[in-house]
Design an enzyme around this catalytic site. Sequence first.
Site, PDB file in Angstrom:
ATOM      1  N   LYS A  13       0.768  -0.908  -0.071  1.00 30.60           N
ATOM      2  CA  LYS A  13      -0.156  -0.104   0.032  1.00 30.60           C
ATOM      3  C   LYS A  13       0.863   1.177  -0.103  1.00 30.60           C
ATOM      4  O   LYS A  13       1.916   1.300   0.566  1.00 30.60           O
ATOM      5  CB  LYS A  13      -0.855  -0.166   1.233  1.00 30.60           C
ATOM      6  CG  LYS A  13      -1.919  -1.228   1.183  1.00 30.60           C
ATOM      7  CD  LYS A  13      -3.063  -1.042   0.283  1.00 30.60           C
ATOM      8  CE  LYS A  13      -3.932  -2.005   0.628  1.00 30.60           C
ATOM      9  NZ  LYS A  13      -5.009  -2.098  -0.359  1.00 30.60           N
ATOM     10  N   LYS A  51     -13.337  -7.358  -9.495  1.00 29.94           N
ATOM     11  CA  LYS A  51     -13.925  -8.096  -8.332  1.00 29.94           C
ATOM     12  C   LYS A  51     -15.392  -8.290  -8.648  1.00 29.94           C
ATOM     13  O   LYS A  51     -16.241  -7.838  -8.547  1.00 29.94           O
ATOM     14  CB  LYS A  51     -14.079  -6.999  -7.139  1.00 29.94           C
ATOM     15  CG  LYS A  51     -12.709  -6.376  -6.671  1.00 29.94           C
ATOM     16  CD  LYS A  51     -12.790  -5.351  -5.658  1.00 29.94           C
ATOM     17  CE  LYS A  51     -11.643  -5.452  -4.671  1.00 29.94           C
ATOM     18  NZ  LYS A  51     -10.399  -4.884  -5.412  1.00 29.94           N
TER      19      LYS A  51
HETATM   20 MG   LIG Z   1      -6.815  -2.042  -4.845  1.00 28.87          MG
END
Ligand SMILES: [Mg+2]
Length: 359
Positions: A167, A271
Amino acid sequence: MARLEFARPVFTSHGEFTSRGSVILALEDLEGRCGYGEAAPWPGFGTESEAQALAALEDVAELLAGADVEPGECPVVAASRLGNAPAARAALEGALWDLAARRAGRSLAAHLVESCVAPLARRDGVADRAALGEVPVSALLIERSPDALRREAASVRAAGYRAAKMKLGGGSLDEDCARARAAREGLGEGFRLRGDANGAWTESDARQALQSLAEFGFEYLEQPVAPGDEMALARLRRLGLVRIAADESVATGRDARRLVESGAVDVLVLKPAMLGGPARALEIANLARRSGCDVVFSHAFESAVGARHALHCAAAWADPVACHGLCTAGLFVNDIAEPVACRKGVAVVASSPGLGITL
Ligand SMILES: [Mg+2]
């Protein structure tokens, strides 16, 4: 409706989460076979709320009780009622596909290849591919300090992974650079390192970040700016510094089409739980391929049911080089079935019928 408790709190730009809600749909046929789907809305993806997903599925369950439904096919009347509820639609489509695969006596991945992927590939003149029995996955690097991150990265490499994601955008650019350098040192040259800013930067911050981070050889950088501005993604991509991926920007099939047709990104993160189910996700993947865009499948913190739907989609897509974000082992303390486990850089796809789990 289940409430799943995270083993460690999950931090996103929408806050800190210690648990999440999930609606599980089970469809049973006359022979007693059961197909499972999950509606698991997650903030930032523009789906309906948990309560709305539950209400929509209760409505549809009433409609389908005792009805003559072809497994795998979403009845038009149900689909029209779920038009504004993609998470609930993913649950219904997922359960229908799972049931269809169980009736056909093969894994959901094999069934999706036959029913969705192969027809699209043949239309485009692309050679058929069998479903993967082992899906390459990427590891998530979670340590904050550069020293801990370097050690974590080295252990990920030693564990047999070929890709890892970190991240970015949670602190200053100097901190990001120090962490990226440490991750690269731990992973070694040539290892696929991905970054995900989760939309944290403005366009000018992102431009500066790409210039500073380019030296660390990122495979791609996910969602540098917040969703809603695909032209900013396109401008960042044109800098040619790091390949650009869209994740939160792919909330609907329409978004995906706009992104690939405008050439805004190099990679789409898909997703299935947010896009209305496996067939729709695979259709979008095909659209991406036609535009020369790579595809990575991932979950959005679903239970074992939703995570396995994403796993079977990735197996059906059968790209031998893509590494997907699929692992959920250790994510929840009370998952409802065996989570997706990853060892030596792969997730194994059960060859038993359907999703390969029973609740
Ligand atoms: Mg992502």
